[in-house]
Design a protein around this motif. Sequence first.
Motif, short mmCIF file in Angstrom:
data_model
loop_
_atom_site.label_atom_id
_atom_site.label_comp_id
_atom_site.label_asym_id
_atom_site.label_seq_id
_atom_site.Cartn_x
_atom_site.Cartn_y
_atom_site.Cartn_z
N LYS A 64 -42.43 30.73 -42.28
CA LYS A 64 -43.30 29.86 -43.08
C LYS A 64 -44.52 30.59 -43.62
O LYS A 64 -45.30 30.03 -44.37
N GLY A 65 -44.69 31.87 -43.22
CA GLY A 65 -45.81 32.65 -43.71
C GLY A 65 -47.12 32.36 -42.98
O GLY A 65 -48.19 32.76 -43.44
N VAL A 66 -47.04 31.66 -41.85
CA VAL A 66 -48.25 31.32 -41.09
C VAL A 66 -48.76 32.55 -40.35
O VAL A 66 -49.97 32.76 -40.25
N VAL A 67 -47.86 33.34 -39.80
CA VAL A 67 -48.21 34.60 -39.15
C VAL A 67 -47.30 35.69 -39.70
O VAL A 67 -46.24 35.41 -40.25
N LYS A 68 -47.72 36.92 -39.52
CA LYS A 68 -46.94 38.07 -39.97
C LYS A 68 -46.14 38.62 -38.80
O LYS A 68 -46.50 38.41 -37.64
N GLU A 69 -45.09 39.35 -39.12
CA GLU A 69 -44.37 40.07 -38.07
C GLU A 69 -45.34 41.02 -37.40
O GLU A 69 -46.26 41.54 -38.03
N LEU A 70 -45.12 41.25 -36.11
CA LEU A 70 -45.97 42.16 -35.36
C LEU A 70 -45.74 43.58 -35.87
O LEU A 70 -44.61 44.05 -35.95
N ASN A 71 -46.80 44.23 -36.22
CA ASN A 71 -46.73 45.58 -36.74
C ASN A 71 -46.66 46.55 -35.56
O ASN A 71 -47.33 46.37 -34.55
N THR A 72 -45.86 47.59 -35.70
CA THR A 72 -45.76 48.58 -34.61
C THR A 72 -47.10 49.25 -34.35
O THR A 72 -47.38 49.66 -33.23
N SER A 73 -47.95 49.32 -35.37
CA SER A 73 -49.27 49.91 -35.17
C SER A 73 -50.17 49.01 -34.31
O SER A 73 -51.23 49.42 -33.87
N LYS A 74 -49.73 47.79 -34.06
CA LYS A 74 -50.46 46.86 -33.20
C LYS A 74 -49.93 46.92 -31.76
O LYS A 74 -50.71 46.95 -30.81
N ILE A 75 -48.62 46.95 -31.61
CA ILE A 75 -48.06 46.86 -30.26
C ILE A 75 -48.19 48.16 -29.47
O ILE A 75 -48.47 48.13 -28.27
N TYR A 76 -48.03 49.30 -30.12
CA TYR A 76 -48.08 50.56 -29.36
C TYR A 76 -49.46 50.85 -28.76
O TYR A 76 -49.52 51.29 -27.61
N PRO A 77 -50.56 50.57 -29.45
CA PRO A 77 -51.86 50.74 -28.79
C PRO A 77 -52.05 49.78 -27.59
O PRO A 77 -52.66 50.15 -26.59
N ILE A 78 -51.50 48.57 -27.71
CA ILE A 78 -51.58 47.63 -26.59
C ILE A 78 -50.79 48.17 -25.41
O ILE A 78 -51.26 48.16 -24.27
N LEU A 79 -49.59 48.68 -25.68
CA LEU A 79 -48.76 49.26 -24.61
C LEU A 79 -49.47 50.46 -23.98
O LEU A 79 -49.47 50.63 -22.75
N GLN A 80 -50.07 51.31 -24.81
CA GLN A 80 -50.79 52.47 -24.29
C GLN A 80 -51.96 52.04 -23.40
O GLN A 80 -52.17 52.61 -22.32
N GLN A 81 -52.70 51.03 -23.84
CA GLN A 81 -53.82 50.53 -23.05
C GLN A 81 -53.34 49.95 -21.72
O GLN A 81 -53.93 50.20 -20.67
N MET A 82 -52.25 49.21 -21.76
CA MET A 82 -51.70 48.63 -20.53
C MET A 82 -51.20 49.73 -19.60
O MET A 82 -51.35 49.63 -18.39
#
Length: 146
Positions: A64-82
């Motif tokens: 519906k265009g309410v949110v965008k697909e998760l960008n890999t540039s978003k998830i990998y820093p989160i994984l690195q931080q975790m």
Amino acid sequence: MKRYTDAEEEEILQLIMHENKIIAKNMMNGLIRCMILWRLKQGKLHGYGLKKVIDNFFKKQIEKGVVKELNTSKIYPILQQMENNDIIVSTEGLHKNKKVKYYELTRKGELILEVMKDKIKLISEEKIWNKFLNDLLGLDKKSDLK
């Protein structure tokens, strides 16, 4: 009711949009972390697989265009931080003949997930939280707290 000038209305609209963006960003960051913990509790998975799991949660909103697909540039820093915080651990492996990192929960990650689940359960048992969520979702037409 107070009347606002066009300039004041524009300023208020910009403030509302800014606040909504901050709230949405913080909410999404928290949800992404929760989803990562929840999925890795089921077993190890590579980063792109985690991205696809999270996108699946938001499939209808993405369509519906309410949110965008998760960008890999978003998830990998989160994984690195975790990983830096010893919540998850990675090991190298192969997926479709490509080198990838597989992530899995550490004991610390499992404990964080359990505490998070307990907190959510406690919140869900409180009437005021149910009222709040029902009101946000438009499920409760009454505005008084009982």
